[in-house]
Every structure is written in C-alpha cells, then in structure tokens.
Motif scaffolding. Structure first.
Motif, short mmCIF file in Angstrom:
data_model
loop_
_atom_site.label_atom_id
_atom_site.label_comp_id
_atom_site.label_asym_id
_atom_site.label_seq_id
_atom_site.Cartn_x
_atom_site.Cartn_y
_atom_site.Cartn_z
N ARG A 45 0.81 -1.23 0.00
CA ARG A 45 0.00 0.00 0.00
C ARG A 45 0.83 1.27 0.00
NH1 ARG A 45 -5.49 -1.10 1.41
NH2 ARG A 45 -5.97 1.08 1.69
N ASP A 46 1.83 1.30 0.90
CA ASP A 46 2.63 2.51 1.03
C ASP A 46 3.37 2.82 -0.26
OD1 ASP A 46 1.73 2.52 3.54
OD2 ASP A 46 3.60 1.82 4.48
N VAL A 47 4.00 1.78 -0.81
CA VAL A 47 4.76 1.98 -2.03
C VAL A 47 3.84 2.43 -3.16
CG1 VAL A 47 6.19 0.86 -3.77
CG2 VAL A 47 6.49 0.28 -1.36
N VAL A 48 2.67 1.81 -3.24
CA VAL A 48 1.70 2.18 -4.27
C VAL A 48 1.35 3.66 -4.14
CG1 VAL A 48 -0.65 1.86 -5.11
CG2 VAL A 48 0.70 -0.12 -4.42
N ALA A 49 1.02 4.05 -2.92
CA ALA A 49 0.63 5.44 -2.68
C ALA A 49 1.76 6.39 -3.07
CB ALA A 49 0.28 5.62 -1.20
N GLU A 50 2.96 6.04 -2.66
CA GLU A 50 4.12 6.88 -2.95
C GLU A 50 4.36 6.98 -4.46
OE1 GLU A 50 8.60 7.23 -1.39
OE2 GLU A 50 7.49 5.52 -0.56
#
Lengths: 212, 212
Positions: free
Chosen positions: A87-92
């Motif tokens: 999730r975090d990587v996707v958001a970033e």
DNA sequence: GTCGAAATAGGCCGTTCGACCTATCAATGT
DNA sequence: ACATTGATAGGTCGAACGGCCTATTTCGAC
C-alpha cells in the motif's frame, strides 16, 4: 502508430524476457535501463510514450526516478512494477506521478492491457486507471496490509528498524519513552511478536517497514 | 531433439517472458510452476530435461524443491536462478543437487548457454560447470559475504531471526545461555550492531540469514 | 451525544540484555 | 613451538525491556 516503450529493471533476465514479449505484442521497445539513473537519462533522450519501471533498483529507486522523469517530461506515462503489492509503495508511486501499478505476478497480457489503457485514457482519467489497477492489486494480492498497525505504530517500527533505541525513537517523535513502549506493547500483540526483534522482522515480512 | 524445459518462478511476468525467450531460442518449454510444490509435481509428471528454478518461492523454496526432485528423478538437471549471488545459498543449492546457478542479472543468451552446457556435459563434469558458474557469479557480484561471522555465530543469528530467545537458542544448540550471549557480543562487534534487533537486520541485508 | 480507538503519559516489577572481564580447550597456521 | 582464532563457560552490574495496570485527551463514527 506503435507505442514506444522504455523498460527499467535491474534484472537483465526479466528485462530481456519482457522486451521479447512486448515486441511480440506489437510494442516498440526503444530502450532498457538497469537502474534509476539510467532510466531518467534514457527517458529524456528517447522520449518514450510509456516507461515500465521497477520500484527496487540500484542507484535510484523507481519512485524517485519516476518523480524526476515527470518533472522534466510530464507527458511520459510511468507504469510501476513491483514484487509484492504494498500500500505505502503504491501510494508513494502514484504521488510521484505514476499512472499505473502492476505486481510482477501479473501476466504479459495484463501488462499489455495496462499499457494500452494508460495510452487510451487522457490525463484526466489516469487517476481512475490507477485506482482500478489498485483494486486489481487488492483482489489478487494480500487481502490487506489493511491497517494491522496504526500509522504511529508503523513510525515507531520503522525507526527501530532504522537502528533507533527506545530513547531515540522518543526523541525523534517528540514523545516520552513510555509512549514508545506503549506503542511497542500494542505492536507485539498485533503482530504476535514477543520482542522488538520479532516485531521488526514480522513487519519486514509484511512490507510494513523497509530495509534501507 | 529439442531440450525440454520446466520453468519455476513465482512471478508470472518473469516466467512468461522467459518462456517466450526460450521458445524463441529453440527450447521446448513443457511447463511452468508458480511455487516449489508445483515445481516438484510438474517435474515428476512432465519429466523435463532441465528445470530453471528460482530460489525464493512460496510454499517450498527452490532449494528444497530441487532436493525432492533429485531424490525421485536424479536425471533431471536443475539450474537455480536468484536475485543476488549469495555464497551460502549457492553452496546449499549445489548440495541439494543443482548443477548450475545463475543470477537474474544475466542475459537470455547466458541462460541458453548454461542450459546447453549442462545438457552437453555428462554428470561427471557438472560439478566443474557449477564451479565455473560460481566463478562467474563471484566476478560479477558481491566480492564476498566472506566469513564476516563464523559458522556458529551464523547459526545463532538464524535462530534468533526464526524467533528464538537466548534460552531457546542455547537449548537448540546444546550450549549454555552464556555462550550464546558471547556469540552475540562477538556478532555485535563484527556487524557494528548494538543489539540483537540491529544484528539480525544487518544479517538479513547481507544475506547471512534468511526470512522464512 | 455517546462510544470507541488512537495517542499520550505514568508507575511498578521481574526478567533480560549487553558491556566488560577472565578462563579453558581444540584446531589452524606460521 | 608458538600465536591466533573459534567455541565453550563463568561472574558482575547497570540499563533496557516487557507485562500489567490506570488515566487523559482528541477525534471520527454511529
């Protein structure tokens, strides 16, 4: 009017396999980059339509490379590739300007579809495209990293993974040592860990924190 | 007399790219496996000449899958694939019966060459082939994980990464708690870590221990 | 408007950890 | 023959850790 592609991945094996596949599928692969630096250089000189960009690369990671490419050439569509959906990587990545996001467990057909999709849709719609790809990711991959731990707990975990002691975490977050220990206690329950070592390792396995 | 290949990798993207490439190069790709279990099943039912096997896969890792396949069908040649060259993994893979070892940063040509090599050479020579592949790996990749920590220290680290406490490590290794702490103290110096959490994380980054 | 969750902070207490020290024994290398 | 290194084991001691409590505040949800 063939679509001009730039591939960026540090593993030659995947890059070459992908190149043959994409050429087979009728795309024009104009270049290959083995790291983030090269990806930025080649994107500027080759002006591709779409960049297929791995997140984890030497020298400069895919997210940062995406940011820099988009700064200079906002027209380029960047589709991120990654091992596991996080999730975090996707958001970033989306914040950095990527229009799509694919896990490496998807098929060649899905990649083609994604590329054609981002080329068809205009800029205004690309956010939706990204969103739908995210949905895809959510369906196929982990049911959810889904807030197992809270944002604050995640910060604590990351700092400990980065080498901070309890005291240092407290200082960095401007809270008392006691609060840090409270967060940790909560984390131990949630991750079924008995100490900070196991908690951090679980978090790494789950992609909650990242090894720098 | 085309060479019959089985591909085993958990990333469909790499698998499909590899399949097209290998078919292009004149190999007969008889099957694809997405995890270790499937690799073992398919190897038995399809009886391929060569298995291209990734080390990191769900359910069962490539090394264990190789071991099982070789137990049942000793004729099958297994060539291991991995992200990064890691001395320990290489050694383990060869002990498990792999005849070759390739990093994912090698080209399709090198893979083809390696496969043809292992098919040309008889069993007696395959050790040399593996050795030469190892040399390759050593030249191109990390100069050496080169015994930073001793074998015993590595065992301690791995057990702690697996979730053992000091007491449990002592029990598993049939030594006193004090000795475990001595090993840890030595490890902290060598890895420049101040506690077990940082020591294990460093070890993970260096590929000394592995997350299960 | 109340209820729950998150973030904050404290106390207490027994356990564990890590630093610093010595010491023996076997193997390895010079 | 001697030095070095690895593996074993012990002691002490202060700091850190983790479990188990309570408590306040804020904020969004129902």
């Amino acid at each position: 009017m063939t679509i001009r592609l730039l591939l960026a991945d540090d593993h030659r094996m995947l890059r070459e396999g992908l190149r043959r596949s994409m050429v087979d599928e009728g795309f024009d692969v104009v270049g290959e980059a083995a790291d983030g630096d090269e990806a930025v250089q080649l994107a500027m000189s080759l002006q591709p339509d779409v960049v297929l960009m791995d997140v984890t690369m030497p020298n400069m990671d895919g997210v940062e490379a995406t940011r820099r490419i988009r700064e200079v050439i906002p027209d380029v569509k960047v589709v991120m590739l990654t091992m596991h959906a996080d999730r975090d990587v996707v958001a970033e990545a989306l914040r950095a300007g990527a229009v799509g996001y694919l896990v490496k467990d998807c098929s060649i057909d899905e990649i083609c579809e994604a590329i054609r999709m981002v080329m068809r849709e205009d800029a205004a719609l690309s956010a939706d495209v990204a969103a739908s790809m995210l949905d895809e990711v959510h369906r196929t991959d982990l049911p959810a990293t889904e807030h197992v731990v809270t944002k604050r707990e995640e910060e604590v975990l990351q700092l400990i993974a980065d080498g901070c002691s309890t005291v240092e975490v407290a200082e960095r977050l401007f809270i008392s040592q006691k609060t840090v220990k409270n967060h940790l206690a909560s984390i131990y329950q949630k991750l079924d860990a008995r100490d900070r070592t196991q908690a951090v390792l679980s978090a790494v396995r789950m992609g909650i924190v990242h090894l720098t």
